[in-house]
Structure formats: C-alpha cells, structure tokens
Design a protein around this motif. Structure first.
Motif, PDB file in Angstrom:
ATOM      1  N   LEU A 170     -13.874   4.603  -7.569  1.00  0.00           N
ATOM      2  CA  LEU A 170     -13.078   5.054  -6.579  1.00  0.00           C
ATOM      3  C   LEU A 170     -11.816   3.555  -5.691  1.00  0.00           C
ATOM      4  O   LEU A 170     -10.504   3.817  -5.988  1.00  0.00           O
ATOM      5  N   CYS A 171     -12.353   2.684  -6.323  1.00  0.00           N
ATOM      6  CA  CYS A 171     -11.905   1.205  -5.461  1.00  0.00           C
ATOM      7  C   CYS A 171     -10.904   1.005  -7.128  1.00  0.00           C
ATOM      8  O   CYS A 171      -9.504   1.042  -6.572  1.00  0.00           O
ATOM      9  N   ARG A 172     -10.929   1.213  -8.269  1.00  0.00           N
ATOM     10  CA  ARG A 172     -10.037   1.521  -8.785  1.00  0.00           C
ATOM     11  C   ARG A 172      -8.871   2.385  -9.512  1.00  0.00           C
ATOM     12  O   ARG A 172      -8.085   2.246  -9.262  1.00  0.00           O
ATOM     13  N   GLU A 173      -9.892   3.395  -8.846  1.00  0.00           N
ATOM     14  CA  GLU A 173      -8.385   4.554  -8.408  1.00  0.00           C
ATOM     15  C   GLU A 173      -7.627   4.294  -7.076  1.00  0.00           C
ATOM     16  O   GLU A 173      -6.470   4.170  -7.239  1.00  0.00           O
ATOM     17  N   MET A 174      -7.927   3.724  -6.542  1.00  0.00           N
ATOM     18  CA  MET A 174      -7.013   3.639  -5.053  1.00  0.00           C
ATOM     19  C   MET A 174      -6.129   2.051  -5.871  1.00  0.00           C
ATOM     20  O   MET A 174      -4.974   2.010  -5.033  1.00  0.00           O
ATOM     21  N   GLU A 175      -6.211   1.536  -6.914  1.00  0.00           N
ATOM     22  CA  GLU A 175      -6.081   0.547  -7.025  1.00  0.00           C
ATOM     23  C   GLU A 175      -4.375   0.776  -8.096  1.00  0.00           C
ATOM     24  O   GLU A 175      -3.065   0.375  -7.839  1.00  0.00           O
ATOM     25  N   LYS A 176      -4.890   2.002  -8.451  1.00  0.00           N
ATOM     26  CA  LYS A 176      -4.095   2.739  -9.762  1.00  0.00           C
ATOM     27  C   LYS A 176      -2.896   3.394  -8.031  1.00  0.00           C
ATOM     28  O   LYS A 176      -1.733   3.688  -8.399  1.00  0.00           O
ATOM     29  N   ARG A 177      -3.449   4.159  -7.734  1.00  0.00           N
ATOM     30  CA  ARG A 177      -2.243   4.900  -6.758  1.00  0.00           C
ATOM     31  C   ARG A 177      -1.851   3.498  -5.482  1.00  0.00           C
ATOM     32  O   ARG A 177      -0.409   3.767  -4.873  1.00  0.00           O
ATOM     33  N   LEU A 178      -2.327   2.933  -4.829  1.00  0.00           N
ATOM     34  CA  LEU A 178      -1.854   2.112  -4.443  1.00  0.00           C
ATOM     35  C   LEU A 178      -1.893   0.906  -4.036  1.00  0.00           C
ATOM     36  O   LEU A 178      -0.876   0.385  -3.306  1.00  0.00           O
ATOM     37  N   GLY A 179      -1.865   0.591  -4.879  1.00  0.00           N
ATOM     38  CA  GLY A 179      -1.717  -1.993  -5.707  1.00  0.00           C
ATOM     39  C   GLY A 179      -2.926  -1.673  -5.093  1.00  0.00           C
ATOM     40  O   GLY A 179      -4.383  -1.199  -4.673  1.00  0.00           O
ATOM     41  N   PRO A 180      -2.943  -3.200  -5.376  1.00  0.00           N
ATOM     42  CA  PRO A 180      -4.372  -3.946  -4.816  1.00  0.00           C
ATOM     43  C   PRO A 180      -3.889  -4.259  -3.483  1.00  0.00           C
ATOM     44  O   PRO A 180      -3.334  -3.636  -2.709  1.00  0.00           O
ATOM     45  N   PRO A 181      -5.344  -4.443  -3.400  1.00  0.00           N
ATOM     46  CA  PRO A 181      -6.099  -4.236  -1.823  1.00  0.00           C
ATOM     47  C   PRO A 181      -5.626  -5.059  -0.921  1.00  0.00           C
ATOM     48  O   PRO A 181      -4.534  -5.527  -1.935  1.00  0.00           O
ATOM     49  N   GLY A 182      -4.721  -4.557   0.483  1.00  0.00           N
ATOM     50  CA  GLY A 182      -4.134  -4.816   0.646  1.00  0.00           C
ATOM     51  C   GLY A 182      -2.664  -5.851   0.684  1.00  0.00           C
ATOM     52  O   GLY A 182      -1.153  -6.084   1.673  1.00  0.00           O
ATOM     53  N   GLU A 183      -2.154  -5.126  -0.204  1.00  0.00           N
ATOM     54  CA  GLU A 183      -1.359  -5.433  -1.139  1.00  0.00           C
ATOM     55  C   GLU A 183       0.185  -4.006  -0.750  1.00  0.00           C
ATOM     56  O   GLU A 183       0.127  -3.858  -2.126  1.00  0.00           O
ATOM     57  N   ALA A 184       0.415  -3.967   0.461  1.00  0.00           N
ATOM     58  CA  ALA A 184       1.182  -2.839   0.246  1.00  0.00           C
ATOM     59  C   ALA A 184       2.662  -2.747  -0.543  1.00  0.00           C
ATOM     60  O   ALA A 184       3.415  -3.329  -0.352  1.00  0.00           O
ATOM     61  N   LYS A 185       2.646  -1.968  -1.347  1.00  0.00           N
ATOM     62  CA  LYS A 185       4.525  -1.424  -1.728  1.00  0.00           C
ATOM     63  C   LYS A 185       4.938  -1.425  -0.424  1.00  0.00           C
ATOM     64  O   LYS A 185       5.002  -0.494   0.082  1.00  0.00           O
ATOM     65  N   LYS A 186       6.143  -2.355  -0.787  1.00  0.00           N
ATOM     66  CA  LYS A 186       7.627  -1.663  -0.031  1.00  0.00           C
ATOM     67  C   LYS A 186       7.713  -0.587   0.523  1.00  0.00           C
ATOM     68  O   LYS A 186       8.576   0.549   0.362  1.00  0.00           O
ATOM     69  N   GLY A 187       7.727  -0.301   1.892  1.00  0.00           N
ATOM     70  CA  GLY A 187       7.705   1.286   2.472  1.00  0.00           C
ATOM     71  C   GLY A 187       6.332   2.392   2.522  1.00  0.00           C
ATOM     72  O   GLY A 187       7.423   3.059   3.205  1.00  0.00           O
ATOM     73  N   ALA A 188       5.232   1.064   2.008  1.00  0.00           N
ATOM     74  CA  ALA A 188       4.217   2.098   1.929  1.00  0.00           C
ATOM     75  C   ALA A 188       3.766   2.852   3.361  1.00  0.00           C
ATOM     76  O   ALA A 188       3.606   1.805   4.365  1.00  0.00           O
ATOM     77  N   SER A 189       3.853   4.018   3.066  1.00  0.00           N
ATOM     78  CA  SER A 189       2.844   4.373   4.384  1.00  0.00           C
ATOM     79  C   SER A 189       1.296   3.949   4.726  1.00  0.00           C
ATOM     80  O   SER A 189       1.027   4.557   5.158  1.00  0.00           O
ATOM     81  N   ALA A 190       0.641   3.510   3.588  1.00  0.00           N
ATOM     82  CA  ALA A 190      -0.271   3.672   2.996  1.00  0.00           C
ATOM     83  C   ALA A 190      -0.669   2.171   2.581  1.00  0.00           C
ATOM     84  O   ALA A 190       0.219   2.187   1.717  1.00  0.00           O
TER      85      ALA A 190
END
Ligand SMILES: Cc1cc2nc3c(=O)[nH]c(=O)nc-3n(C[C@H](O)[C@H](O)[C@H](O)COP(=O)(O)O)c2cc1C
Ligand code: SF4
Ligand code: FES
Length: 626
Positions: free
Chosen positions: A126-146
């Motif tokens: 699940l963590c690997r999949e989250m990284e694919k979808r939202l980027g590395p933990p705590g490093e939100a993409k610019k303007g991301a909502s989550a």
C-alpha cells in the motif's frame, strides 16, 4: 510578564475564527480582542487568568490544525496571546505531536500504518502504491490536495492494513479506513466521510451471531445502540451507578479491593489500592483521568469499548469519581480515534442532558463531569505523567516518580488514572460484588480479560476470555493461523512485550503465567506471525518505533533506542561490528542501561521484544527460521 510574540506574525481571519471557536471570543485587548479606550484599557484581563487556562492549549492547536491544515506563526501568536503562553513554549508543544504540522501542507493527509500488524497484511504494498500516486511521503506535489505519511499503529490492527485521513477545513474531519486499498484511499481523498462511516469488518467476532455466551465486557457490543442512552439503559446501563450510590464511596472501595482488580493498561497495579490512596488524600480537588491513549502497537481493545459502549465508560468513571471524591474527570483519547471521540462526545452530551453527569447526578447530590482531551499522535502520552503534562498544555514528557499521581497528579492534585478496560470492569464489580468477580480467573489475575488478536490470525479481532485461558485456546478462538500455515512466533503484550515461540502456546494467559515464561500480558496484544513473515523486518520496525517515540528526555533511552536500532540494521545487513555475538552483547548492555536508568516505562521496555527475538528466535545468528 510581557509576552514576546513572534514579530510581524498575525493570524488570518480563518485562524482567528478557529481559535475563538475553541476558546470562546476574547474578552479584551489583553487576550487578543479589541483594546478598549479610557479606564477599561487600564484594567488587566487575560494575563494570569488566561494562563490558568493553559490546559486549553492542546484543544486550541487542534482547532487550528483541523481548520487550516497547519499551524502558522500568526496562529501560534494568537493562541499565545489568548492563553498568555510564551511562543517558544507553545512552539515546543506543537512540535511535540505527530498530528500537528508547523509547515504548510495539503489539507488532507493520509496516515498509512506501516506498523507490524499491517505489514503482514499488505501495508508495504500500500505504501509503494501511495508513493506512485501521491509522491514520496510528506512531499506533496505543488498544488496537490493531499499528501501521505507513514504512521505507527493506528489501533485498527484487526482490519489491517489501516489508514487515517486527517482532513482540514470547515465541516471536514478525520476518519479511518480499514482495511484500505490504494483505490479506496484515492477515492477517499476527494470524498471525505464521517468518522462513523464503518468499513463493515467486525472488530469483535465473538459478538456476531451465534454470540459467544457469557460475555461481560463485550456484553453490549453489537447489541445496544452506542448512540442512545435509552438503549444503554435498556441493556442494563446505569444499574451499577445506582448501586454505587446506594453503597457509597466506602462500599465501592470495599468491593473493588475484594475483587482484586488490577489495571489493564499494562502495569497491573491494584485498582482498589490506587483509589483508596486518592480517596484518603486531604488535598482538594481530586481528579479522575481515563487513559484512552491506547497507542501500543497491536492494541485496539479500548477503541472498541469506546466506539461500541461509550456510556459504559462514562458510567464507570462516575462510579470511580464517587469512590475517590473527584468532581472533574478527563478522558484522554488518542487523536487517531475519531469515531471513539465522536461517540464519547455524543454520550457526554446525552448524559449531561439527562442528569447522569453534572451537579446533581440522579438527584442524589453527586457532582461530576467529564471532558474529552484529544491526543495528537505521541505514544509516550499514554504514560500517566506524560498524559498529565499533555492535558496541562506542556510537552508530553513523563515526570519523575515519586511523587506518584495519587499524591501529585493532574494540575498537581491527587489523581486516579485508569485504563478504559480497567474502569469498565468496575461496573460488574459493583453489581455482582467483589468476591464474585474475584472468583473468575486465577488467584492473582481476576475477572475477564480482553485480548487483541491480530497479524496472521484467521479471524483477527477483540476476544474476551476469563483470565487463565491458554494462548493456544485463544488462538483457536481466532480460527488459528490463516491459511492453515505453520506458526512462526507470537508477539505478546505489544511492542513493549516479548516474542514467544509456538512451543510456549500452552502458557495460561494470566499475569503470573506469562511472568513465569519471561513474558508479559502488557495491554493484551496477541500478534501471530506465520512462517512467511520476515521477522527481522518486524523486529527492525519495533526498534524504529521506540527510537521515534522516545521523548528524548533521558539519555539512556534517547541514545539507547538509536544504538539498538543501528546494531539491528548492521546485523540485518550482515555487517556486524566484530561478530554477531558481539553485537548481541552490545544490545544486551544497551538494554540493561535503558532498564536501569530510564525514567519511564518506554525506555525500560524498549529492548524486551528485540532481546526475546534474538534469544528465542535466533533471528540474526543464522540459527533461526527467518
Ligand atoms: C510508554 C507508555 C505508554 C503507556 N500507554 C498507555 C495507554 O495507552 N493506556 C493505558 O491505559 N496505560 C498506558 N500506560 C500505562 C499508564 O502509565 C498507567 O499505568 C495506566 O494508565 C494506569 O491505569 P491502570 O491501572 O488502569 O492500568 C503506558 C505506560 C507507558 C510507560
Ligand atoms: S525513558 Fe524515554 S520516553 Fe521515558 S522519559 Fe526517558 S527519554 Fe522519555
Ligand atoms: S493499525 Fe496497523 S499495526 Fe495496528
């Protein structure tokens, strides 16, 4: 004392509104309101009065975090002004907790549990999949909502893998999702849900049809509506309080002493002796605290009680308050339990309206009321004196003992602090009498006990058995090991407990029985690991947990937890300093120093699971099964 606020940092209207909603509007210019002119301006308000309300610091920080999603310097300034707290101290408090952010971040943060029970049920995928979808933990993409973060145990281990959404904004709130898939998480970011939106996976399998007979602590779970005081009463609720009022404080104390009830929070201290000590203190006021911080990895029993039987928690607190002469009580609930908080809050409001809390309970002149205090992501705050500091608006760091809480506890006053499960047991004790309660279980471990079964069990969940049932019987109740695989090891008591081997499963689950094999019941964790689990990885995660959660106040624990983790990493990488045996020796020495010289139980137990894994499971010496 003049407050030196952070220069030039002003709150936004939204931040101000959030704080005012938590604290009430400011009364004058002294506490952040409009400075009046003329004589009014000469009269000091706020100041010491505001400082006396420092215990509102944690709720105020929660209010900002919950509304805006992070705590800015301007908002911190405003809280400091409202409560007369120096900004450096408020910053120290805010920085202490994992759920608060002092940097801007997206309004939704998904906390993904990567702790030991969730790891054996797909958390790392699940963590690997989250990284694919939202980027590395705590490093939100610019303007991301989550964004997302890895989290220690979220107390939903029976539904692993678990996540919790921290959603900021008006009308939004936190909620849990377990078991969670990456697709569910992505959908949840865009459509936040109420805390009460259940996953549907049962937490207490014994309460499903056919119900196990004779359940006591779980008697109302799955039967009574947890949101209805009337239903609670229809299922026996408040009969214990009536009897408690009839027999009076001395009568309650006698029954609890006779019951030989000991605390279920981990330390197994006799409850009757604790209450008697508080009741006899001449200093006033006395306080009652229900410890619902429940952050021990693998533990979820108190969560189920609070979510499914919240009135029982309130009723038992009222009985305890009568016995110990407390007029004010606090329930300190871990921040990651949004549903428990919602249900307890609803129960408190109903109980107040109907005269079960307040100035004249049941018309009998008993005065007692309860407030909820929400933790913010710090395991150490379950330690009783750290919890007091947290409620008081300080960093959640343990105090030296003595003095003990029964003498000098919350706000420096005599305090009875008990675990949720301990308190709920008192209802039966008052109703049936202490001796009847003591007749269940063994001589030293009386009454029923809740066990949190997780990991590779066929039916993970919360199980109630009388003390003395064997580990084998409990594992059978949970359907054995999933898929019928061989059992590799069991973690008893949580991260602060120890590993036991399949050869030890006939151990009776009592305090004395587990002690005899060098184990502990701790908070009632029974985590199963089948032969496919990488136990080296499990042990490393435990070491990381303690390194992260050490409050850092005392050197043996602050440094020892780091050294322990480093040594395990070297062993796992097969690059020991010297030999593996020398590393094991080093771990033993560090463990001894932590046990001897740490001021609280975290440091004293931080090496237990690691040492048992090395000794019993031979994990890193090539002789084990891993
Ligand atoms: C690091 C640490 C964490 C603890 N966490 C909890 C907890 O989450 N819940 C709890 O009831 N007790 C916890 N305790 C034990 C409390 O300090 C205290 O003994 C307990 O609340 C007393 O209640 P009891 O006598 O009913 O068990 C913790 C202790 C330590 C050292
Ligand atoms: S033992 Fe560890 S957690 Fe406890 S007070 Fe010391 S540093 Fe903090
Ligand atoms: S919820 Fe993940 S280990 Fe407990």
């Amino acid at each position: 004392m003049d407050l030196h606020l952070i220069p030039g940092a002003t709150p936004t209207a939204e931040e101000r509104a959030a704080v005012d909603a938590a604290l009430g509007p400011p009364e004058s210019g002294w506490d952040g309101g409009t400075r009046r002119s003329g004589r009014e301006a000469q009269v000091a308000r706020g100041g010491m009065d505001a400082a006396r309300r420092r215990d509102l610091l944690l709720p105020a920080l929660h209010a900002i975090q919950g509304r805006v999603g992070w705590i800015s310097e301007g908002s911190l300034n405003y809280v400091c002004q409202r409560l007369s707290v120096p900004p450096a101290e408020a910053y120290g408090v805010a920085a202490f907790y994992a759920m608060f952010s002092l940097e801007p971040r997206p309004k939704t943060v998904v906390h993904v549990c990567d702790d030991i029970a969730c790891r054996v049920s797909g958390a790392l995928d699940l963590c690997r999949e989250m990284e694919k979808r939202l980027g590395p933990p705590g490093e939100a993409k610019k303007g991301a909502s989550a964004t997302w973060l890895r989290s220690p145990c979220l107390g939903q281990c029976e539904r692993a893998p678990a996540v919790m959404f921290q959603s900021a904004g008006e009308g939004r709130g936190d909620w849990s999702l377990a078991p969670a898939t990456a697709a569910d998480v992505t959908a949840g970011i865009d459509t936040p849900r109420a805390a009460s939106a259940h996953s549907g996976v049962p937490s207490a399998p014994q309460t499903l049809a056919p119900r196990a007979p004779g359940l006591r602590l779980l008697r109302r779970v799955g039967v009574a509506d947890p949101e209805s005081l009337d239903d609670y009463r229809a299922h026996g609720g408040y009969a214990a309080l009536r009897r408690a009022l009839a027999i009076g404080p001395e009568g309650i104390l006698r029954e609890v002493l006779d019951s030989k009830l000991v605390g279920r929070g981990g330390a197994a201290f006799p409850t009757g002796r604790k209450w008697e000590a508080v009741a006899r203190q001449p200093v006033r006021p006395h306080y009652l605290v229900c410890n619902a911080d429940e952050s021990e990895p693998g533990t979820f029993k108190d969560r189920v009680l609070m979510e499914e039987d919240p009135f029982a928690v309130l009723e038992s607190m009222t009985v305890a308050a009568h016995a110990t002469a407390c007029e004010r009580g606090f329930i300190y609930v871990r921040g990651e339990y949004p549903l428990a908080i919602e249900r307890l809050q609803g129960a408190i409001e109903q109980a107040r309206t109907r005269g079960f809390l307040g100035d004249d309970i049941l018309g009998e002149g008993l005065r007692f009321d309860v407030e909820i205090r929400r933790g913010a992501g710090a395991y150490i705050c379950g330690e009783e004196t750290a919890l007091f500091n947290s409620i008081e608006g300080h960093r959640g760091e343990p105090r030296n003992k003595p003095p003990f809480p029964v003498q000098v506890g919350l706000f420096g006053k005599p305090t009875a602090i008990n675990n949720v499960e301990t308190l709920v047991n008192v209802l039966d004790i008052v109703l049936e009498g202490g001796p009847a309660f003591a007749a269940v279980g063994s001589d030293q471990s009386t009454g029923p006990k809740l066990f949190c079964v997780s990991g590779c069990a066929t039916r993970p969940g919360l199980y109630e058995v009388p003390f003395g049932a064997t580990l084998h019987q409990l594992i059978d109740l949970a359907g054995g090991v999933r898929g019928g695989r061989p059992l590799q090891a069991i973690l008893l008591g949580g991260a602060a407990g120890v590993f036991v081997t399949p050869a030890e499963i006939e151990v009776p689950l009592t305090f004395e029985g587990t002690r005899a094999i060098g184990a502990t019941l701790g908070s009632g964790v029974v985590m199963l690991f089948d032969d496919t689990v990488d136990l080296q990885d499990t042990v490393l995660r435990i070491a990381t947990f303690f390194r992260d959660e050490s409050c850092g106040q005392c050197v043996p624990c602050r440094v020892g937890t780091v050294r322990q983790e480093e040594a395990l990493h070297r062993l796992a990488a097969k690059r020991p300093l010297g030999s593996a045996a020398q590393e094991a020796l080093l771990i033993d020495e560090v463990a001894q120093a932590m046990r001897d010289a740490s001021i609280c139980g975290l440091g004293q137990t931080a090496a237990g699971a690691v040492q048992s894994a090395l000794r019993k499971l031979h994990l890193f010496d090539g002789k084990g099964s891993a």
